[in-house]
Motif scaffolding. Structure first.
Motif, PDB file in Angstrom:
ATOM      1  N   GLY A 131       0.630  -1.228   0.012  1.00 37.36           N
ATOM      2  CA  GLY A 131      -0.218   0.059  -0.133  1.00 37.36           C
ATOM      3  C   GLY A 131       0.928   1.350   0.194  1.00 37.36           C
ATOM      4  N   SER A 132       2.013   1.194   0.800  1.00 38.64           N
ATOM      5  CA  SER A 132       2.852   2.454   0.798  1.00 38.64           C
ATOM      6  C   SER A 132       3.451   2.613  -0.527  1.00 38.64           C
ATOM      7  N   TYR A 133       3.775   1.437  -0.953  1.00 43.59           N
ATOM      8  CA  TYR A 133       4.555   1.623  -2.409  1.00 43.59           C
ATOM      9  C   TYR A 133       3.608   2.267  -3.368  1.00 43.59           C
ATOM     10  N   LEU A 134       2.540   1.774  -3.375  1.00 42.88           N
ATOM     11  CA  LEU A 134       1.587   2.098  -4.460  1.00 42.88           C
ATOM     12  C   LEU A 134       1.247   3.660  -4.294  1.00 42.88           C
ATOM     13  N   LEU A 135       1.220   4.033  -2.881  1.00 43.91           N
ATOM     14  CA  LEU A 135       0.929   5.589  -2.774  1.00 43.91           C
ATOM     15  C   LEU A 135       2.001   6.593  -3.019  1.00 43.91           C
ATOM     16  N   ASN A 136       3.319   6.050  -2.354  1.00 45.82           N
ATOM     17  CA  ASN A 136       4.609   6.813  -2.533  1.00 45.82           C
ATOM     18  C   ASN A 136       5.133   6.753  -3.885  1.00 45.82           C
ATOM     19  N   SER A 137       5.469   5.525  -4.408  1.00 45.88           N
ATOM     20  CA  SER A 137       6.088   5.608  -5.529  1.00 45.88           C
ATOM     21  C   SER A 137       5.403   5.253  -6.872  1.00 45.88           C
ATOM     22  N   ARG A 138       4.289   4.780  -6.882  1.00 45.63           N
ATOM     23  CA  ARG A 138       3.420   4.887  -8.034  1.00 45.63           C
ATOM     24  C   ARG A 138       2.464   6.026  -7.998  1.00 45.63           C
ATOM     25  N   LYS A 139       2.340   6.769  -7.066  1.00 44.04           N
ATOM     26  CA  LYS A 139       1.397   7.982  -7.009  1.00 44.04           C
ATOM     27  C   LYS A 139       0.179   7.627  -7.111  1.00 44.04           C
ATOM     28  N   TRP A 140      -0.439   6.396  -6.639  1.00 44.07           N
ATOM     29  CA  TRP A 140      -2.029   6.155  -6.916  1.00 44.07           C
ATOM     30  C   TRP A 140      -2.636   6.787  -6.100  1.00 44.07           C
ATOM     31  N   ASN A 141      -3.863   7.140  -6.432  1.00 48.64           N
ATOM     32  CA  ASN A 141      -4.710   8.002  -5.327  1.00 48.64           C
ATOM     33  C   ASN A 141      -5.072   7.178  -4.114  1.00 48.64           C
ATOM     34  N   PRO A 142      -5.240   7.698  -3.030  1.00 51.16           N
ATOM     35  CA  PRO A 142      -5.137   7.009  -1.770  1.00 51.16           C
ATOM     36  C   PRO A 142      -6.747   6.205  -1.790  1.00 51.16           C
ATOM     37  N   LYS A 143      -7.832   6.770  -2.384  1.00 51.18           N
ATOM     38  CA  LYS A 143      -9.148   6.334  -2.353  1.00 51.18           C
ATOM     39  C   LYS A 143      -8.943   5.093  -3.227  1.00 51.18           C
ATOM     40  N   ILE A 144      -8.451   4.793  -4.227  1.00 46.94           N
ATOM     41  CA  ILE A 144      -8.385   3.729  -4.894  1.00 46.94           C
ATOM     42  C   ILE A 144      -7.570   2.772  -4.097  1.00 46.94           C
ATOM     43  N   ILE A 145      -6.581   2.967  -3.529  1.00 50.88           N
ATOM     44  CA  ILE A 145      -5.567   1.974  -2.832  1.00 50.88           C
ATOM     45  C   ILE A 145      -6.759   1.463  -1.530  1.00 50.88           C
ATOM     46  N   ILE A 146      -7.364   2.297  -1.194  1.00 50.92           N
ATOM     47  CA  ILE A 146      -8.270   1.845   0.052  1.00 50.92           C
ATOM     48  C   ILE A 146      -9.330   1.124  -0.435  1.00 50.92           C
ATOM     49  N   ALA A 147      -9.835   1.293  -1.672  1.00 53.78           N
ATOM     50  CA  ALA A 147     -11.077   0.791  -2.193  1.00 53.78           C
ATOM     51  C   ALA A 147     -10.432  -0.808  -2.584  1.00 53.78           C
ATOM     52  N   ILE A 148      -9.482  -0.721  -3.047  1.00 48.81           N
ATOM     53  CA  ILE A 148      -8.717  -2.177  -3.502  1.00 48.81           C
ATOM     54  C   ILE A 148      -8.680  -3.026  -2.310  1.00 48.81           C
ATOM     55  N   GLY A 149      -7.876  -2.359  -1.309  1.00 48.47           N
ATOM     56  CA  GLY A 149      -7.839  -3.023   0.035  1.00 48.47           C
ATOM     57  C   GLY A 149      -8.754  -3.534   0.633  1.00 48.47           C
TER      58      GLY A 149
ATOM     59  N   VAL B 197      -0.226   8.407   6.214  1.00 52.76           N
ATOM     60  CA  VAL B 197       0.818   9.140   5.374  1.00 52.76           C
ATOM     61  C   VAL B 197       0.043  10.416   4.746  1.00 52.76           C
ATOM     62  N   CYS B 198      -1.224  10.296   4.529  1.00 53.60           N
ATOM     63  CA  CYS B 198      -1.846  11.382   3.846  1.00 53.60           C
ATOM     64  C   CYS B 198      -2.024  12.368   4.899  1.00 53.60           C
ATOM     65  N   GLY B 199      -2.268  12.007   6.334  1.00 54.40           N
ATOM     66  CA  GLY B 199      -2.479  13.077   7.484  1.00 54.40           C
ATOM     67  C   GLY B 199      -1.318  13.822   7.644  1.00 54.40           C
ATOM     68  N   TRP B 200       0.050  13.008   7.572  1.00 52.80           N
ATOM     69  CA  TRP B 200       1.266  13.352   7.705  1.00 52.80           C
ATOM     70  C   TRP B 200       1.563  14.601   6.606  1.00 52.80           C
ATOM     71  N   ASP B 201       1.222  14.230   5.384  1.00 53.73           N
ATOM     72  CA  ASP B 201       1.339  15.159   4.180  1.00 53.73           C
ATOM     73  C   ASP B 201       0.475  16.487   4.603  1.00 53.73           C
ATOM     74  N   PHE B 202      -0.778  16.241   5.127  1.00 51.00           N
ATOM     75  CA  PHE B 202      -1.619  17.386   5.148  1.00 51.00           C
ATOM     76  C   PHE B 202      -1.274  18.359   6.390  1.00 51.00           C
ATOM     77  N   PHE B 203      -0.772  17.729   7.664  1.00 53.64           N
ATOM     78  CA  PHE B 203      -0.369  18.037   8.810  1.00 53.64           C
ATOM     79  C   PHE B 203       1.144  17.881   9.155  1.00 53.64           C
ATOM     80  N   PRO B 204       1.896  18.490   8.387  1.00 51.00           N
ATOM     81  CA  PRO B 204       3.090  18.300   8.704  1.00 51.00           C
ATOM     82  C   PRO B 204       3.687  18.588  10.022  1.00 51.00           C
ATOM     83  N   GLY B 205       3.254  19.566  10.719  1.00 49.47           N
ATOM     84  CA  GLY B 205       3.846  19.813  11.945  1.00 49.47           C
ATOM     85  C   GLY B 205       2.881  19.027  13.159  1.00 49.47           C
ATOM     86  N   ARG B 206       2.140  18.244  12.706  1.00 46.97           N
ATOM     87  CA  ARG B 206       1.235  17.622  13.947  1.00 46.97           C
ATOM     88  C   ARG B 206       1.295  15.863  13.376  1.00 46.97           C
ATOM     89  N   LYS B 207       2.362  15.590  13.259  1.00 43.35           N
ATOM     90  CA  LYS B 207       2.266  14.148  13.026  1.00 43.35           C
ATOM     91  C   LYS B 207       1.897  13.005  14.203  1.00 43.35           C
TER      92      LYS B 207
END
Length: 166
Positions: free
Chosen positions: A58-76, A117-127
């Motif tokens: 899942g992390s590979y698809l999100l970070n390396s392949r740049k898949w939409n997070p909603k698609i990864i969650i739907a597939i998972g 990962v999406c939350g960390w990107d959206f709130f980088p100071g509030r990990k």
């Protein structure tokens, strides 16, 4: 508007196995008398190993392949829910492990890291806050679905009747 994301609650179902294991093993014993308490650990091992693999995928698809997070969650979610549904029809431990342990493990694993990962990107100071909120939602899901699964799998609150091979 903020929406409640139910996949966070669903990922808490990963921890349900401990709650339903005695009843599932007791049910499978009706079809296969070679099942004993060790069967619980075979399913748990498959769940954990494939969950860890799912994290990576899942992390590979999100970070390396740049898949939409909603698609990864739907597939998972589809993988995990399909495995859980199909496993409910199984009468052999090996097939139950394959569908419940493997499919649910990898499906939940694929979804597990995505909200963080999406939350960390959206709130980088509030990990820390993001991580705590997401993991708390997983725990809340586990709490809710543990109560619900107990009512579904054992509505009469009867003891599991797993006969052990001596």
């Amino acid at each position: 508007p903020r929406r409640w994301h139910t996949h966070k609650l669903f990922n808490g179902c990963f921890y349900l196995w401990a709650n339903i294991a005695p009843y599932v093993c007791s049910y499978l014993y009706n079809f296969d008398h070679d099942i004993d308490q060790g069967a619980i650990f075979y399913v748990d091992t498959a769940l954990v190993l494939l969950n860890v693999s799912g994290y990576q995928f899942g992390s590979y698809l999100l970070n390396s392949r740049k898949w939409n997070p909603k698609i990864i969650i739907a597939i998972g979610g589809c993988i995990s829910l399909s495995g859980i549904l199909i496993s409910s029809f199984m009468t052999k431990l090996s097939w139950f492990i394959f569908f419940y342990g493997c499919f649910s493990g990898i499906g939940c694993g694929m979804m597990y890291m995505i909200p963080m990962v999406c939350g960390w990107d959206f709130f980088p100071g509030r990990k820390g806050l993001v991580t705590g909120s997401v993991v708390g939602a997983y725990g809340l899901g586990s709490f809710i679905f543990t109560q619900l699964s107990r009512l579904v799998i054992n509505p009469g609150n009867k003891d599991a009747k797993l006969v052990l091979n001596e």
